[in-house]
Write an enzyme that holds these catalytic residues in place. Sequence first.
Site, PDB file in Angstrom:
ATOM      1  N   ASP A 187     -80.512  54.348  17.734  1.00 10.21           N
ATOM      2  CA  ASP A 187     -81.052  55.704  17.687  1.00 10.21           C
ATOM      3  C   ASP A 187     -82.534  55.707  18.047  1.00 10.21           C
ATOM      4  OD1 ASP A 187     -78.956  57.394  17.321  1.00 10.21           O
ATOM      5  OD2 ASP A 187     -79.070  57.473  15.147  1.00 10.21           O
TER       6      ASP A 187
ATOM      7  N   TYR B 230     -82.263  57.083   8.342  1.00  4.23           N
ATOM      8  CA  TYR B 230     -81.976  55.686   8.021  1.00  4.23           C
ATOM      9  C   TYR B 230     -83.103  55.084   7.179  1.00  4.23           C
ATOM     10  CZ  TYR B 230     -78.645  56.303  11.861  1.00  4.23           C
ATOM     11  OH  TYR B 230     -77.646  56.760  12.681  1.00  4.23           O
TER      12      TYR B 230
ATOM     13  N   GLU C  20     -74.270  63.858  16.580  1.00  6.60           N
ATOM     14  CA  GLU C  20     -73.814  63.008  17.686  1.00  6.60           C
ATOM     15  C   GLU C  20     -72.693  63.681  18.461  1.00  6.60           C
ATOM     16  OE1 GLU C  20     -75.710  60.816  18.343  1.00  6.60           O
ATOM     17  OE2 GLU C  20     -76.346  59.578  16.678  1.00  6.60           O
TER      18      GLU C  20
END
Length: 344
Positions: free
Chosen positions: A89, A126, A220
């Site tokens: 990413d 994340y 996504e």
Amino acid sequence: MEITKKPLFNELGDTEISKKRIVNGNTTNLNDFNNMKYTWVSDWYRQAMNNFWIPEEINLSQDLKDYKKLSKNEKTAYDKILSFLIFLDSIQTANLGNINSYVTASEVNLCLTIQAFQEALHSQSYSYMLDSICSPEERNEILFQWKDDEILLGRNKFIGDLYNRFLENETMHNFVRAVMANYILEGVYFYSGFMFFYNLERNGKMPGSAQEIRYINRDENTHLWLFKNIILELKTENPEIFTEEFEKELVDMVKTGVENEIAWGHYVIGNNIEGMNKTLIENYIKYIGNLRLRSIGLEILYPEHTENPAPWVDVHADANQVKTDFFEARSTAYAKATALVDDL
């Protein structure tokens, strides 16, 4: 065939909508929401804007407790999958600007700009997950696992090298390869990882992490739909590029992506996680690969894998009381906007 980077300011650009092109057009760079050649952008833009979310909205206090109780195999898989997601990413955030520099349809430029923002948001997500559940030392170890794990580094290189290939030799063929690599990253890579997080949740573990992944998965899906349409428009506007030989190369790229994702799932998950096994992973990723090929008008690779072998993934991917995978089934409701409907 050459491809030309668009100028930033172009007073002699075309103002006729019919003259717009995905690449090699004569754009003014004017953002006009009332005069779009690519009308599918309108629904995409509305959906993407209404998908807005903030990682810190999600409570990870239970995950902090659960992480310490994960089995050794679960913790290893969690760490490695997160390291993989973080790296790719991050690459996406950096690379989308490179692609966007050559796109000469202003409405598509807007979509790619939103996608780049969302990829940055995923990276933040994340980091939030890592900061919430582990020590700074563990965090850094997970963050940079891709540098020392040969298998992890190898599959990152497949996508990264295709992106670099275009930067080093800016031809039309290499541009399409880079776009296809993006499509593979968004639509084939990540999926065994998404399965893993949803499987943890259905086993009563790491609910906050699964919710973060749900929102990322939803984003996504829109990115995947965007690049599907870019590929289809490129095929329409540049049919001389899409020869039988070149389309076979694109199919082979998907095959490599599928094989990489299966090998990765076998490596990090294998038969060591309750609720998942190598056969399920392989069947699911081949099913996903078929969907991606069919959606861009290419021949499927695995005719024996046309049914979803893991319908529970769709159930756990639900972010808004609907089937989150908007483009693989018809949604019946959406909390913020009417969901896009497609066969992706």
